[in-house]
Structure formats: structure tokens, C-alpha cells
Motif scaffolding. Structure first.
Motif, PDB file in Angstrom:
ATOM      1  N   PRO A 274      84.135  98.335 -79.064  1.00 46.14           N
ATOM      2  CA  PRO A 274      85.422  97.957 -78.683  1.00 46.14           C
ATOM      3  C   PRO A 274      86.518  99.096 -78.612  1.00 46.14           C
ATOM      4  O   PRO A 274      87.491  98.949 -78.061  1.00 46.14           O
ATOM      5  CB  PRO A 274      85.489  96.832 -79.436  1.00 46.14           C
ATOM      6  N   THR A 275      85.968 100.365 -79.049  1.00 43.28           N
ATOM      7  CA  THR A 275      86.918 101.406 -78.916  1.00 43.28           C
ATOM      8  C   THR A 275      87.114 101.670 -77.228  1.00 43.28           C
ATOM      9  O   THR A 275      87.995 102.391 -77.233  1.00 43.28           O
ATOM     10  CB  THR A 275      86.452 102.804 -79.571  1.00 43.28           C
TER      11      THR A 275
ATOM     12  N   PHE B  28      84.790  96.014 -72.192  1.00 51.12           N
ATOM     13  CA  PHE B  28      83.905  96.946 -72.020  1.00 51.12           C
ATOM     14  C   PHE B  28      82.815  96.403 -73.026  1.00 51.12           C
ATOM     15  O   PHE B  28      81.373  96.512 -72.466  1.00 51.12           O
ATOM     16  CB  PHE B  28      84.093  98.115 -71.962  1.00 51.12           C
ATOM     17  N   SER B  29      83.240  96.196 -74.253  1.00 47.81           N
ATOM     18  CA  SER B  29      82.173  95.999 -75.440  1.00 47.81           C
ATOM     19  C   SER B  29      81.235  94.382 -74.937  1.00 47.81           C
ATOM     20  O   SER B  29      80.287  94.316 -75.465  1.00 47.81           O
ATOM     21  CB  SER B  29      82.777  96.082 -76.743  1.00 47.81           C
TER      22      SER B  29
ATOM     23  N   ILE C  57      77.574  96.866 -69.164  1.00 48.77           N
ATOM     24  CA  ILE C  57      76.138  96.825 -68.340  1.00 48.77           C
ATOM     25  C   ILE C  57      76.436  96.784 -66.910  1.00 48.77           C
ATOM     26  O   ILE C  57      75.220  96.995 -65.931  1.00 48.77           O
ATOM     27  CB  ILE C  57      75.391  95.180 -68.497  1.00 48.77           C
ATOM     28  N   PHE C  58      77.328  97.292 -66.317  1.00 46.10           N
ATOM     29  CA  PHE C  58      77.728  97.398 -64.887  1.00 46.10           C
ATOM     30  C   PHE C  58      77.552  98.708 -64.621  1.00 46.10           C
ATOM     31  O   PHE C  58      77.992  99.211 -63.542  1.00 46.10           O
ATOM     32  CB  PHE C  58      79.153  96.929 -64.461  1.00 46.10           C
TER      33      PHE C  58
ATOM     34  N   VAL D 196      78.525  88.854 -79.939  1.00 44.65           N
ATOM     35  CA  VAL D 196      78.173  89.512 -81.087  1.00 44.65           C
ATOM     36  C   VAL D 196      78.465  91.311 -81.058  1.00 44.65           C
ATOM     37  O   VAL D 196      79.140  91.767 -81.800  1.00 44.65           O
ATOM     38  CB  VAL D 196      76.457  89.518 -81.332  1.00 44.65           C
ATOM     39  N   ASN D 197      78.369  91.567 -79.544  1.00 43.60           N
ATOM     40  CA  ASN D 197      78.582  92.999 -79.407  1.00 43.60           C
ATOM     41  C   ASN D 197      80.210  93.211 -79.323  1.00 43.60           C
ATOM     42  O   ASN D 197      80.806  94.414 -79.800  1.00 43.60           O
ATOM     43  CB  ASN D 197      78.344  93.449 -78.146  1.00 43.60           C
ATOM     44  N   SER D 198      81.084  92.184 -78.863  1.00 48.79           N
ATOM     45  CA  SER D 198      82.420  92.568 -78.721  1.00 48.79           C
ATOM     46  C   SER D 198      83.126  91.900 -79.988  1.00 48.79           C
ATOM     47  O   SER D 198      83.784  92.496 -80.764  1.00 48.79           O
ATOM     48  CB  SER D 198      83.186  91.877 -77.558  1.00 48.79           C
TER      49      SER D 198
END
Length: 361
Positions: free
Chosen positions: A187-188, A193-194, A199-200, A269-271
Motif C-alpha cells: 500500500p505504499t 494498487f495494493s 495485477i494490471f 488481505v493484500n490491501s
């Protein structure tokens, strides 16, 4: 004597009777300064097909209701060169899935279709992603008989989240460079994005990965190489029985709605688990425990626990920390199917507590 059209010459300062009208003009004011910080990107041309010596504005801000600082370079997402992989993932899967949900989910809703979609989310999300891809393959937190390992991994590929070799490689990279420049989805670089935008841009992610091969253990096995080569076929196979059983309405809920739901649960979970929540352990990164995400993702939301003891098959360390992924593994251990199950010992926990106290002093 100067001519009428010639410029007027001012007397020098050594002449006592020099006129005040002939004072030399003041120096020009300095150019205005701005608070914008600029940096020069060395990978801009390779990544976005723009000149290398281009100044990119760096925005520094915080994500709402958190202490996470975003340092994001303005990248031209809309004018850059899109590649076939990016178009396939973003348009062929992500956009298509969400558009189908928007158009047909409401009009085709029924309790039976909802329950079918929920069951498939459990099969692909709990057994496929949480138990297999994450805890078994990525971290080797326990062992399974090969027939059961492959069965659970096949459940994972039905989730449209990629084949095991790709998923495990990205996740191991995330743990190796958590919230650093080479983290695939920190998330930085911004919440979205996170969450999903990473994935794009597959070339950007592969640049972060570099030439490191961190999945040799999977590449040695024919089954995982087979899934890698046939990745685009397997996620669509459930469409056949769904159409036969309940027609197009069942396809909407059994394929599109459950896929969109599983996408965002994993993405949270990622973000969210690197932005909102609390840290029980000083892991030196942004990982957080988030009870709501844990409730929705079969225990994956106890993310700070996981980063503190990434080898552990158990993410919810306390009795009240809901962790269905651990319950499945524990049941498999009780019946003799899961072996070498790893959990943090009390000594390891106390050592981490001591490190936390030392870091605070």
C-alpha cells in the motif's frame, strides 16, 4: 553628445552629482519556487515507453484512517503501452466478471443460487487459496499426501487467481520484500494498487521480481507445470455443470458473482491488512491483524500474526481468533492426512515478545 535616439547613459557612482533617476535597475527577482518534489526515473522509458530523463511528480500522502504513507510516482496508466497479458487480465477477466455481476446478479438472485455460489467460494477460497496455495504450497506449513495436495491445489486454480507457480512466487516475493520497493502489492504505492491495480501491469511486477526463481520446488513437479500451461482452461470448466443444472442464472451466481467475491476477499488481505487494524507483533512492516477481514477470509486476516510466524499453519493464535483454515488443517492432522504441522512454540513467542519490548525502548 548623445544623439536623440541613443540610450541614456547613467553616470558612475564616482560622480557626486549623478541623478537619482539614473540608478541602475534592481536585479530581477528569483524564479518562483514550488513545493513539488521531482525525481528522475531511470526505468521510465523501459516501463512506459517515455523519455528516460522525465521528471515525475512524487505525491506524499496518507491513506485515510491510517498511518500508512503513500509515496507514489505518477505513472501514465492510460497512455502507456498495454500488453496482451494486461488486457487479458483486466478486460478479459476483471472487467467482464464485474460487468456481468452488475447487469445480472440482482435479476437472477435466489436463495439456492446464492448458496451454490457460497459453497464454491468455500471450496476455492478455503481449501484452494487459504489451505493449499497459501499455507501448504507457499509456506510449507504442513505436508499432505500428493493426491490430496494436488486436489486442493486444483480447487485453487478454479478461483481465477492464477496457477500455483505464479501465485506462490508472488507471495514468497511479498514476504521477502514486505512493504519495500520490490513488494508486488504494497500500500505504499496506494490502496488501489495494493488491492487490485498491481495485477494490471505484469511487466512492472516482473521487474520487481527480477531474475529470482523462488518456486523450484513446484516447477519440479509435472502437475504444477501442467496447470501452468493450461491455466486458462480450468477456471471455466465449472461453467458446464452450472449451465446444465440451472441455466444462465445459475452461471451468474456460480461463476461470476462468486469469482468477484473471492477476488476482493483475497485482495483485502493484500490491501486492508497492511493498512487498518492492529499489530500484536513488531514485524518491521505494515502487516495488521484485522478481525473483519479474518472473518471473511477464513482466518487470513490475522495477517500480523502470519508475518510474525510465516511458517505457521495457524494464523489465529488466540482461541477467539476465528481461523477456519487452521481448523481444516487440524482436522486433517487428527485423521492422519496432514503431517509435520508447524505452529510457533511458546519459546518462539516469548522471543518475539522480548524483541518487541527491546524495539519500544
Amino acid at each position: 553628445m548623445a544623439s536623440k535616439g541613443s540610450p541614456k547613459l547613467c553616470p558612475t557612482s564616482s560622480m557626486p552629482n549623478s541623478s537619482s533617476k539614473c540608478k541602475p535597475p534592481p536585479p530581477p527577482p528569483p524564479p518562483p519556487t514550488t513545493t513539488t518534489t521531482t525525481t528522475t526515473s531511470s526505468r521510465t522509458k523501459a516501463h512506459h515507453d517515455r523519455p528516460v530523463e522525465e521528471n515525475l511528480e512524487v505525491k506524499i500522502r496518507k491513506i485515510a484512517f491510517s498511518d500508512v504513507v503513500v509515496k507514489r510516482k505518477n505513472r501514465a496508466y492510460w497512455v502507456r503501452k498495454w500488453r496482451l497479458w494486461d488486457l487479458t487480465i483486466s478486460i478479459g477477466v476483471m472487467v467482464h466478471v464485474h460487468v456481468m455481476c452488475f447487469l445480472y446478479a440482482y435479476s437472477t438472485f435466489s436463495l439456492s443460487r446464492f448458496l451454490v455460489g457460497l459453497c464454491i467460494v468455500i471450496i476455492t477460497g478455503l481449501f484452494g487459496i487459504s489451505v493449499s496455495y497459501h499455507r501448504n504450497l507457499a509456506h510449507r506449513a504442513f505436508n499432505l499426501p500428493k493426491w490430496l495436495e494436488y486436489l486442493f491445489a486444483y480447487c485453487g486454480i478454479l478461483s481465477f487467481q492464477g496457477h500455483p507457480i505464479l501465485w506462490v512466487s508472488m507471495h514468497r516475493l511479498h514476504h521477502q520484500f514486505t512493504d519495500e520497493d520490490r513488494d508486488p502489492h504494497s500500500p505504499t504505492e496506494g490502496f488501489w494498487f495494493s488491492h487490485m491495480n498491481w495485477i494490471f501491469d505484469i511487466k512492472y511486477i516482473l521487474q520487481k521480481r527480477g531474475g529470482v526463481n523462488n518456486v523450484r520446488d513446484l516447477e519440479k513437479q509435472f502437475f504444477y507445470r501442467f496447470l501452468q500451461k493450461t491455466n486458462y482452461i480450468h477456471p471455466f470448466l465449472p461453467a458446464i455443470p452450472l449451465l446444465w443444472w440451472g441455466g444462465f442464472p445459475m452461471l451468474v451466481w456460480g461463476l461470476y458473482v462468486r469469482t468477484a467475491l473471492a477476488f476482493h476477499l483475497t485482495f483485502l488481505v493484500n490491501s486492508a491488512c497492511h493498512i487498518w487494524g492492529y499489530q500484536a507483533w513488531n514485524t518491521g512492516d505494515l502487516s495488521k491483524n484485522n478481525w473483519l477481514v479474518a472473518l471473511l477470509t477464513f482466518g487470513e486476516g490475522w495477517h500480523n500474526n502470519h508475518h510474525a510466524f510465516e511458517f505457521s499453519a495457524r494464523h489465529g493464535h488466540e482461541w477467539w481468533q476465528f481461523d477456519p483454515g487452521w481448523y481444516v488443517i487440524k482436522l486433517l492432522e487428527l485423521v492422519g492426512l496432514a503431517t509435520h504441522v508447524k505452529v510457533p512454540s511458546e519459546t518462539q513467542k516469548q522471543r518475539m515478545v522480548a524483541l518487541n519490548k527491546k524495539a519500544r525502548t
